[in-house]
Design a protein around this motif. Sequence first.
Motif, PDB file in Angstrom:
ATOM      1  N   TYR A 107     -13.360  -6.874  -1.149  1.00 32.60           N
ATOM      2  CA  TYR A 107     -12.536  -5.167  -1.478  1.00 32.60           C
ATOM      3  C   TYR A 107     -11.409  -5.544  -0.544  1.00 32.60           C
ATOM      4  O   TYR A 107     -10.469  -5.487  -0.897  1.00 32.60           O
ATOM      5  CB  TYR A 107     -13.597  -4.300  -0.804  1.00 32.60           C
ATOM      6  CG  TYR A 107     -12.826  -3.172  -0.778  1.00 32.60           C
ATOM      7  CD1 TYR A 107     -12.534  -2.516  -1.883  1.00 32.60           C
ATOM      8  CD2 TYR A 107     -12.573  -2.364   0.592  1.00 32.60           C
ATOM      9  CE1 TYR A 107     -12.018  -1.273  -1.890  1.00 32.60           C
ATOM     10  CE2 TYR A 107     -12.211  -1.152   0.668  1.00 32.60           C
ATOM     11  CZ  TYR A 107     -11.679  -0.484  -0.814  1.00 32.60           C
ATOM     12  OH  TYR A 107     -11.102   0.677  -0.461  1.00 32.60           O
ATOM     13  N   ASN A 108     -11.499  -5.962   0.762  1.00 35.64           N
ATOM     14  CA  ASN A 108     -10.227  -5.847   1.803  1.00 35.64           C
ATOM     15  C   ASN A 108      -9.146  -6.715   1.337  1.00 35.64           C
ATOM     16  O   ASN A 108      -7.958  -6.542   1.165  1.00 35.64           O
ATOM     17  CB  ASN A 108     -10.818  -6.221   3.155  1.00 35.64           C
ATOM     18  CG  ASN A 108     -11.439  -5.260   3.709  1.00 35.64           C
ATOM     19  OD1 ASN A 108     -11.093  -3.990   3.404  1.00 35.64           O
ATOM     20  ND2 ASN A 108     -12.219  -5.507   4.700  1.00 35.64           N
ATOM     21  N   ASP A 109      -9.604  -8.090   0.790  1.00 40.02           N
ATOM     22  CA  ASP A 109      -8.778  -9.070   0.148  1.00 40.02           C
ATOM     23  C   ASP A 109      -7.933  -8.352  -1.050  1.00 40.02           C
ATOM     24  O   ASP A 109      -6.860  -8.644  -1.214  1.00 40.02           O
ATOM     25  CB  ASP A 109      -9.407 -10.309  -0.274  1.00 40.02           C
ATOM     26  CG  ASP A 109      -9.481 -11.155   1.181  1.00 40.02           C
ATOM     27  OD1 ASP A 109      -8.863 -11.000   2.004  1.00 40.02           O
ATOM     28  OD2 ASP A 109     -10.145 -12.298   0.941  1.00 40.02           O
ATOM     29  N   LEU A 110      -8.936  -7.896  -1.854  1.00 41.23           N
ATOM     30  CA  LEU A 110      -8.286  -7.172  -3.178  1.00 41.23           C
ATOM     31  C   LEU A 110      -7.058  -6.313  -2.888  1.00 41.23           C
ATOM     32  O   LEU A 110      -6.339  -6.220  -3.582  1.00 41.23           O
ATOM     33  CB  LEU A 110      -9.578  -6.524  -4.050  1.00 41.23           C
ATOM     34  CG  LEU A 110      -9.331  -6.045  -5.495  1.00 41.23           C
ATOM     35  CD1 LEU A 110      -8.577  -6.941  -6.089  1.00 41.23           C
ATOM     36  CD2 LEU A 110     -10.342  -5.298  -5.852  1.00 41.23           C
ATOM     37  N   VAL A 111      -7.640  -5.436  -1.849  1.00 37.49           N
ATOM     38  CA  VAL A 111      -6.558  -4.395  -1.392  1.00 37.49           C
ATOM     39  C   VAL A 111      -5.217  -4.929  -0.963  1.00 37.49           C
ATOM     40  O   VAL A 111      -4.166  -4.637  -1.387  1.00 37.49           O
ATOM     41  CB  VAL A 111      -7.108  -3.383  -0.371  1.00 37.49           C
ATOM     42  CG1 VAL A 111      -5.927  -2.334   0.330  1.00 37.49           C
ATOM     43  CG2 VAL A 111      -8.105  -2.558  -1.306  1.00 37.49           C
ATOM     44  N   LYS A 112      -5.375  -6.112  -0.361  1.00 37.45           N
ATOM     45  CA  LYS A 112      -4.243  -6.697   0.344  1.00 37.45           C
ATOM     46  C   LYS A 112      -3.624  -7.408  -0.702  1.00 37.45           C
ATOM     47  O   LYS A 112      -2.127  -7.323  -0.734  1.00 37.45           O
ATOM     48  CB  LYS A 112      -4.769  -7.743   1.064  1.00 37.45           C
ATOM     49  CG  LYS A 112      -4.449  -7.606   2.691  1.00 37.45           C
ATOM     50  CD  LYS A 112      -4.741  -8.813   3.560  1.00 37.45           C
ATOM     51  CE  LYS A 112      -5.529  -8.534   4.801  1.00 37.45           C
ATOM     52  NZ  LYS A 112      -6.249  -9.596   5.267  1.00 37.45           N
ATOM     53  N   PHE A 113      -4.115  -7.926  -1.714  1.00 39.99           N
ATOM     54  CA  PHE A 113      -3.620  -8.736  -2.938  1.00 39.99           C
ATOM     55  C   PHE A 113      -2.804  -7.635  -3.721  1.00 39.99           C
ATOM     56  O   PHE A 113      -1.483  -7.769  -4.226  1.00 39.99           O
ATOM     57  CB  PHE A 113      -4.558  -9.434  -3.695  1.00 39.99           C
ATOM     58  CG  PHE A 113      -4.039  -9.747  -5.132  1.00 39.99           C
ATOM     59  CD1 PHE A 113      -2.984 -10.743  -5.312  1.00 39.99           C
ATOM     60  CD2 PHE A 113      -4.789  -9.147  -6.228  1.00 39.99           C
ATOM     61  CE1 PHE A 113      -2.634 -11.050  -6.547  1.00 39.99           C
ATOM     62  CE2 PHE A 113      -4.131  -9.629  -7.558  1.00 39.99           C
ATOM     63  CZ  PHE A 113      -3.336 -10.554  -7.691  1.00 39.99           C
ATOM     64  N   MET A 114      -3.434  -6.402  -3.895  1.00 41.86           N
ATOM     65  CA  MET A 114      -2.871  -5.473  -4.843  1.00 41.86           C
ATOM     66  C   MET A 114      -1.811  -4.687  -4.321  1.00 41.86           C
ATOM     67  O   MET A 114      -0.857  -4.279  -4.939  1.00 41.86           O
ATOM     68  CB  MET A 114      -3.889  -4.451  -5.405  1.00 41.86           C
ATOM     69  CG  MET A 114      -4.959  -5.042  -6.385  1.00 41.86           C
ATOM     70  SD  MET A 114      -4.399  -5.706  -7.929  1.00 41.86           S
ATOM     71  CE  MET A 114      -3.676  -4.233  -8.635  1.00 41.86           C
ATOM     72  N   THR A 115      -1.354  -4.833  -3.022  1.00 40.33           N
ATOM     73  CA  THR A 115      -0.269  -4.339  -2.205  1.00 40.33           C
ATOM     74  C   THR A 115       0.799  -5.484  -1.769  1.00 40.33           C
ATOM     75  O   THR A 115       1.676  -5.147  -1.165  1.00 40.33           O
ATOM     76  CB  THR A 115      -0.816  -3.666  -1.031  1.00 40.33           C
ATOM     77  OG1 THR A 115      -1.623  -4.451  -0.341  1.00 40.33           O
ATOM     78  CG2 THR A 115      -1.636  -2.303  -1.416  1.00 40.33           C
ATOM     79  N   SER A 116       0.537  -6.632  -2.529  1.00 42.13           N
ATOM     80  CA  SER A 116       1.218  -7.891  -1.807  1.00 42.13           C
ATOM     81  C   SER A 116       2.573  -8.025  -2.662  1.00 42.13           C
ATOM     82  O   SER A 116       3.407  -8.865  -2.338  1.00 42.13           O
ATOM     83  CB  SER A 116       0.393  -9.143  -2.062  1.00 42.13           C
ATOM     84  OG  SER A 116       0.405  -9.694  -3.577  1.00 42.13           O
ATOM     85  N   GLY A 117       2.842  -7.083  -3.726  1.00 42.50           N
ATOM     86  CA  GLY A 117       3.978  -7.105  -4.403  1.00 42.50           C
ATOM     87  C   GLY A 117       3.863  -6.032  -5.518  1.00 42.50           C
ATOM     88  O   GLY A 117       2.783  -5.610  -5.645  1.00 42.50           O
ATOM     89  N   PRO A 118       5.155  -5.986  -6.212  1.00 44.33           N
ATOM     90  CA  PRO A 118       5.067  -4.969  -7.375  1.00 44.33           C
ATOM     91  C   PRO A 118       3.976  -4.961  -8.524  1.00 44.33           C
ATOM     92  O   PRO A 118       3.647  -6.415  -8.422  1.00 44.33           O
ATOM     93  CB  PRO A 118       6.675  -5.158  -7.759  1.00 44.33           C
ATOM     94  CG  PRO A 118       7.137  -6.357  -7.386  1.00 44.33           C
ATOM     95  CD  PRO A 118       6.284  -6.819  -6.233  1.00 44.33           C
ATOM     96  N   VAL A 119       3.675  -4.184  -9.007  1.00 47.90           N
ATOM     97  CA  VAL A 119       2.674  -4.190 -10.065  1.00 47.90           C
ATOM     98  C   VAL A 119       3.187  -3.265 -11.104  1.00 47.90           C
ATOM     99  O   VAL A 119       4.214  -2.373 -10.857  1.00 47.90           O
ATOM    100  CB  VAL A 119       1.196  -3.469  -9.564  1.00 47.90           C
ATOM    101  CG1 VAL A 119       0.683  -4.372  -8.782  1.00 47.90           C
ATOM    102  CG2 VAL A 119       1.566  -1.941  -9.303  1.00 47.90           C
ATOM    103  N   VAL A 120       3.021  -3.447 -12.506  1.00 46.73           N
ATOM    104  CA  VAL A 120       3.516  -2.684 -13.537  1.00 46.73           C
ATOM    105  C   VAL A 120       2.069  -1.679 -13.903  1.00 46.73           C
ATOM    106  O   VAL A 120       1.117  -2.386 -14.440  1.00 46.73           O
ATOM    107  CB  VAL A 120       4.058  -3.548 -14.632  1.00 46.73           C
ATOM    108  CG1 VAL A 120       4.375  -2.417 -15.741  1.00 46.73           C
ATOM    109  CG2 VAL A 120       5.121  -4.141 -14.112  1.00 46.73           C
ATOM    110  N   VAL A 121       2.226  -0.422 -13.790  1.00 45.93           N
ATOM    111  CA  VAL A 121       1.061   0.677 -14.322  1.00 45.93           C
ATOM    112  C   VAL A 121       1.513   0.843 -15.652  1.00 45.93           C
ATOM    113  O   VAL A 121       2.602   1.235 -15.943  1.00 45.93           O
ATOM    114  CB  VAL A 121       0.927   1.552 -13.328  1.00 45.93           C
ATOM    115  CG1 VAL A 121       0.490   1.220 -11.918  1.00 45.93           C
ATOM    116  CG2 VAL A 121       2.274   2.349 -13.135  1.00 45.93           C
TER     117      VAL A 121
END
Length: 140
Positions: A60-74
Amino acid sequence: MAIERTFSIIKPDATRRNLTGKINAKFEAAGLRIVAQRRIQMTETQAKKFYEVHAARPFYNDLVKFMTSGPVVVQVLEGENAVAKNREIMGATNPANADAGTIRKEFAESIEANSVHGSDSAENAAIEIGYFFAGADIVG
Ligand code: ADP
Ligand code: MG
């Protein structure tokens, strides 16, 4: 079959490699329409909330770090059976298990950096769409 909407995220590993267009081409080739789309930088608060269901998992913590590590397209994708169809186009969570031709088989870097998110049910799709889009943002 009913026309449905599902929620999609093009993840930071894919935006970093400039794959937004290639991934969108897969959705469109399979008959899904992108009826809303926005490029954002997810905050830690947003990512934690979005993946709350996985809060007890070791990744979970790594996933949150990854998802905030750069832009995403929703995105909101629309089409017949959109929830299940998108899961097919995405492929298995672990790219090692994903079928040929799927987004994750072709583009994912790892089980974590697997290029896309897609809702797993119509009920969750509605909830997830509501986190990022107002009704007027979605033009079918
Ligand atoms: P999916 O995205 O296919 O619905 P899950 O909902 O099970 O998969 O997991 C959410 C996300 O968490 C995955 O897409 C992936 O980015 C990450 N993840 C899942 N399992 C693992 C794992 N074992 N190790 C690291 N990250 C994982
Ligand atoms: Mg999931």
